[in-house]
Design a protein around this motif. Structure first.
Motif, mmCIF file in Angstrom:
data_model
loop_
_atom_site.group_PDB
_atom_site.id
_atom_site.type_symbol
_atom_site.label_atom_id
_atom_site.label_comp_id
_atom_site.label_asym_id
_atom_site.label_seq_id
_atom_site.Cartn_x
_atom_site.Cartn_y
_atom_site.Cartn_z
ATOM 1 N N ALA A 85 35.354 38.739 47.973
ATOM 2 C CA ALA A 85 35.624 38.537 49.387
ATOM 3 C C ALA A 85 36.240 39.798 49.980
ATOM 4 O O ALA A 85 36.902 40.566 49.276
ATOM 5 N N ALA A 138 42.178 35.813 48.205
ATOM 6 C CA ALA A 138 42.612 36.468 49.444
ATOM 7 C C ALA A 138 43.503 35.535 50.267
ATOM 8 O O ALA A 138 44.531 35.953 50.805
ATOM 9 N N VAL A 139 43.120 34.275 50.352
ATOM 10 C CA VAL A 139 43.917 33.301 51.105
ATOM 11 C C VAL A 139 45.254 33.059 50.398
ATOM 12 O O VAL A 139 46.297 32.941 51.056
ATOM 13 N N GLY A 182 44.027 42.634 45.304
ATOM 14 C CA GLY A 182 43.340 43.268 46.424
ATOM 15 C C GLY A 182 43.264 44.774 46.251
ATOM 16 O O GLY A 182 44.233 45.397 45.807
ATOM 17 N N TRP A 234 38.822 41.118 52.982
ATOM 18 C CA TRP A 234 39.915 40.827 53.916
ATOM 19 C C TRP A 234 39.768 41.901 54.977
ATOM 20 O O TRP A 234 39.830 43.090 54.680
ATOM 21 N N GLU A 240 33.399 35.991 52.518
ATOM 22 C CA GLU A 240 32.802 36.012 51.183
ATOM 23 C C GLU A 240 31.596 36.941 51.185
ATOM 24 O O GLU A 240 30.816 36.960 52.132
ATOM 25 N N TYR A 264 47.483 35.863 51.377
ATOM 26 C CA TYR A 264 47.987 35.676 52.747
ATOM 27 C C TYR A 264 49.138 34.676 52.770
ATOM 28 O O TYR A 264 50.138 34.884 53.465
ATOM 29 N N ARG A 299 39.215 44.420 49.254
ATOM 30 C CA ARG A 299 38.335 43.554 48.461
ATOM 31 C C ARG A 299 39.182 42.719 47.500
ATOM 32 O O ARG A 299 40.104 43.241 46.860
ATOM 33 N N PHE A 300 38.847 41.437 47.432
ATOM 34 C CA PHE A 300 39.503 40.503 46.516
ATOM 35 C C PHE A 300 38.450 39.868 45.615
ATOM 36 O O PHE A 300 37.263 39.860 45.939
ATOM 37 N N VAL A 353 38.781 36.596 56.357
ATOM 38 C CA VAL A 353 38.330 36.782 54.990
ATOM 39 C C VAL A 353 36.869 36.339 54.962
ATOM 40 O O VAL A 353 36.540 35.248 55.443
ATOM 41 N N VAL A 402 37.476 34.424 47.910
ATOM 42 C CA VAL A 402 38.104 33.977 49.158
ATOM 43 C C VAL A 402 39.433 33.304 48.831
ATOM 44 O O VAL A 402 40.446 33.552 49.496
#
Length: 95
Positions: free
Chosen positions: A3, A64-65, A33, A5, A92, A68, A57-58, A90, A61
């Motif tokens: 994913a 990344a969430v 990340g 960001w 995918e 956050y 880039r993570f 974010v 998803v």
């Protein structure tokens, strides 16, 4: 799937936003990340112009969430809320 960001930012208070940046980088790295773009040259073709654009880039998803929502990122974000106008998403991507 990985994913991205993607943040589009207009900084309104450099001093406070620098506190955000100092804390956000380590928080993002702690969740795997990796920065792809961070404030480099850009060309605005459509939509609202935001002079600072960041892409990380993570692994997913969800990761990344989770970043956050983490305490470390939320602490960083507390310095950005009144120091910037931002959009963050974010997305995918297929690997």
């Amino acid at each position: 799937m990985s994913a991205l960001w993607i943040a589009h930012v207009t900084v309104t208070d450099e001093a406070s936003y620098s506190k955000y940046a100092a804390l956000a980088g380590p928080a993002i790295a702690a969740h795997g990340g990796q920065f792809i773009a961070r404030g480099g040259r850009y060309v605005q073709l459509e939509g609202k112009d935001r002079p600072r654009n960041v892409v990380a880039r993570f692994a997913s998803v969800d990761e990344a969430v989770a970043c956050y929502n983490s305490d470390a990122y939320q602490e960083a974000l507390s310095h950005a809320r009144d120091a910037s106008e931002r959009e963050l998403m974010v997305v995918e991507i297929s690997d």
